[in-house]
Design a protein around this motif. Structure first.
Motif, PDB file in Angstrom:
ATOM      1  N   ASP A  60      77.703  51.537  36.397  1.00 51.06           N
ATOM      2  CA  ASP A  60      79.094  51.820  36.765  1.00 51.06           C
ATOM      3  C   ASP A  60      80.002  52.035  35.566  1.00 51.06           C
ATOM      4  OD1 ASP A  60      81.003  52.077  38.969  1.00 51.06           O
ATOM      5  OD2 ASP A  60      81.948  50.276  38.135  1.00 51.06           O
ATOM      6  N   THR A  90      84.950  53.716  33.917  1.00 46.57           N
ATOM      7  CA  THR A  90      84.480  52.845  34.996  1.00 46.57           C
ATOM      8  C   THR A  90      84.542  53.595  36.333  1.00 46.57           C
ATOM      9  OG1 THR A  90      86.709  51.937  35.302  1.00 46.57           O
ATOM     10  CG2 THR A  90      85.252  50.785  33.773  1.00 46.57           C
ATOM     11  N   GLY A  91      83.981  52.983  37.363  1.00 41.67           N
ATOM     12  CA  GLY A  91      84.000  53.602  38.692  1.00 41.67           C
ATOM     13  C   GLY A  91      82.999  54.729  38.848  1.00 41.67           C
ATOM     14  N   ALA A  93      79.698  54.567  39.632  1.00 46.39           N
ATOM     15  CA  ALA A  93      78.810  54.403  40.782  1.00 46.39           C
ATOM     16  C   ALA A  93      79.483  54.818  42.085  1.00 46.39           C
ATOM     17  CB  ALA A  93      78.318  52.959  40.872  1.00 46.39           C
ATOM     18  N   SER A  94      80.790  54.598  42.180  1.00 49.30           N
ATOM     19  CA  SER A  94      81.533  54.975  43.390  1.00 49.30           C
ATOM     20  C   SER A  94      82.028  56.415  43.330  1.00 49.30           C
ATOM     21  CB  SER A  94      82.720  54.030  43.593  1.00 49.30           C
ATOM     22  OG  SER A  94      83.621  54.106  42.492  1.00 49.30           O
ATOM     23  N   GLN A  95      81.641  57.138  42.279  1.00 51.39           N
ATOM     24  CA  GLN A  95      82.008  58.541  42.059  1.00 51.39           C
ATOM     25  C   GLN A  95      83.513  58.731  41.924  1.00 51.39           C
ATOM     26  OE1 GLN A  95      80.073  61.391  44.569  1.00 51.39           O
ATOM     27  NE2 GLN A  95      78.069  60.439  44.363  1.00 51.39           N
ATOM     28  N   LYS A  96      84.174  57.695  41.373  1.00 47.83           N
ATOM     29  CA  LYS A  96      85.604  57.793  41.097  1.00 47.83           C
ATOM     30  C   LYS A  96      85.863  57.326  39.659  1.00 47.83           C
ATOM     31  CE  LYS A  96      86.977  57.006  45.905  1.00 47.83           C
ATOM     32  NZ  LYS A  96      87.733  56.130  46.858  1.00 47.83           N
ATOM     33  N   SER A 372      74.611  60.122  34.399  1.00 47.56           N
ATOM     34  CA  SER A 372      74.829  58.872  35.122  1.00 47.56           C
ATOM     35  C   SER A 372      73.543  58.434  35.822  1.00 47.56           C
ATOM     36  CB  SER A 372      75.955  59.050  36.145  1.00 47.56           C
ATOM     37  OG  SER A 372      75.583  60.005  37.134  1.00 47.56           O
ATOM     38  N   SER A 374      72.897  57.730  38.829  1.00 44.22           N
ATOM     39  CA  SER A 374      72.667  58.436  40.090  1.00 44.22           C
ATOM     40  C   SER A 374      72.302  59.902  39.874  1.00 44.22           C
ATOM     41  CB  SER A 374      73.927  58.374  40.951  1.00 44.22           C
ATOM     42  OG  SER A 374      74.988  59.107  40.321  1.00 44.22           O
ATOM     43  N   ASP A 376      74.638  62.132  39.354  1.00 47.57           N
ATOM     44  CA  ASP A 376      75.756  62.921  39.873  1.00 47.57           C
ATOM     45  C   ASP A 376      76.656  63.494  38.780  1.00 47.57           C
ATOM     46  OD1 ASP A 376      75.095  62.554  42.577  1.00 47.57           O
ATOM     47  OD2 ASP A 376      76.050  60.573  42.579  1.00 47.57           O
TER      48      ASP A 376
END
Length: 395
Positions: A60, A90-91, A93-96, A372, A374, A376
């Motif tokens: 993250d 930061t953020g 993992a939440s794609q933000k 990242s 993921s 993404d």
């Protein structure tokens, strides 16, 4: 394979102290954004020019440091350079993703902080710092990364190790093998003056010019022993010589990979049972390769750098201020760059390269690429642009 040639030109001005390298590829450049595209600067509410390197803390969080290396190395006096610092994305993992500025807790306020290469091992964060006169040359600064439950991050200064007279302004990148040993590259044939590159003497300029004209390989990878708050013990790694040995990465097993920016080559080394490094392989690369990062999720190296740099450099230099204070979220000038995958071919047991990304205006002077966890996002770092760039996975 696309045929290409390049030449190296060093421009040294006795009046202004300005110098830079220009590299030219005789090749037809094309966009390759099959995997990643739609690249935009990550916006921050603080100045973070020159985010040259970065590392993942966890899935993250990405952390890195920034300083205006482009101005330093093109002759701007150190007292006119913006202060360096560190940041976190930061953020992820939440794609933000969003950026926060990191406070350096306990770092001596009387010293300069002009960070360059970085490495992380657990929660310990290592940074090459061009301390110049105030630190009597380059040091490796060591911080503990402290992350609170609400996501706030601090860098707590622990200790340093000094790199000695060979390293002033030219400790480029590093990897840490264990608590006692690290590897560091020197990207320039001589150390800079303690007052900074703007104070190169005529004799030093002539040494640099001669080394380029005669194609003398005087840049290396060094193996060093940590000495807490003292002078590290360093020696050159055999067969690591190059024109501009720049990035270095470790696969966490037995392979070290370094880049030679001006020679457009990569060199790999194998760690032996006794801990020594043995030269293994030379790999040609299409890039003027800068940083190398190891992607542990996909077990591959990511090599990043620029292409066709001569024309792009001429375009950049008159527009440095405009580029670094660009109010938009995309690059405003042409500067071709790319990221390649380097991984082991299980059939030949040799490292091979694969093009991952090439773009005309993704970033100015791309230094590093990180994917990242993921997959993404592709993050691009730069030593000359205004912020880190985020490219999105393409469908």
């Amino acid at each position: 394979m696309i045929k290409k040639f390049f030449y190296i030109a060093t421009i040294l001005s006795a009046l202004s102290g300005v110098w830079f390298y220009c590299l030219s590829n005789d090749t037809t450049l094309r966009e390759f954004t099959q995997y990643y595209g739609d690249c935009e600067y990550q916006q921050a509410d603080f100045q973070m020019i020159g985010p040259e390197d970065a590392v993942f803390l966890d899935e993250d969080t990405l952390i890195g440091c920034h300083t205006n290396l482009l101005k330093i190395y093109t002759g701007t006096p150190l007292d006119q350079i913006e202060k360096g610092g560190c940041y976190a994305v930061t953020g992820i993992a939440s794609q933000k993703p969003q950026i926060q500025q990191l406070e350096l807790i306990g770092y001596p306020k009387e010293l300069d902080f002009f960070p360059h290469g970085q490495y992380i091992k657990g929660n310990t964060y290592y940074v090459c710092n061009h301390g110049y006169k105030k630190s009597n040359g380059d040091r490796i600064e060591v911080f503990e990364v402290v992350k609170s439950q609400n996501g706030d991050i601090q860098l707590v200064f622990k200790y340093f190790t000094h790199l000695g007279p060979r390293f002033t302004g030219d400790a480029n990148d590093l990897v840490v093998l264990d608590n006692q040993k690290f590897l560091v590259t020197d990207w320039f044939p001589i150390a800079f003056p303690l007052e900074g590159p703007s104070h190169l003497s005529q004799a030093e300029r002539e040494i640099i010019q001669l080394s380029q004209e005669k194609k003398i390989k005087e840049s290396h990878l060094w193996e060093c022993q940590f000495k807490i708050n003292k002078l590290a013990e360093c020696k050159i790694v055999e067969e690591s010589y190059g024109f501009m040995v720049n990035g270095v990465a470790f696969d966490q097993k037995d392979t070290i990979l370094i880049s030679d920016t001006l020679d457009q080559k990569l060199r790999s080394f194998k760690i032996q049972k006794d801990g020594s490094l043995k030269f293994d392989q030379v790999i040609d690369t299409r890039l003027a390769a800068d940083n190398i990062n190891f992607d542990q999720v996909r077990n591959q190296f990511l090599v990043s750098g620029t292409l066709n740099s001569q024309n792009d450099m001429y375009n950049l230099i008159p527009n440095v201020q405009q580029v670094q204070y660009n109010p938009g979220n995309k690059s405003i000038i042409t500067y071709w760059a790319g990221v390649d995958i380097v991984k082991l071919d299980e059939y030949t047991n040799q490292l091979t390269t694969l093009e991952l990304f090439t773009a005309e205006k993704a970033n100015v002077i791309v230094a590093g690429g990180l994917i990242s966890h993921s997959g993404d996002f592709l993050f691009l770092t730069s030593y000359g642009d205004k912020s880190i760039t985020v490219c999105k996975k393409q469908n």
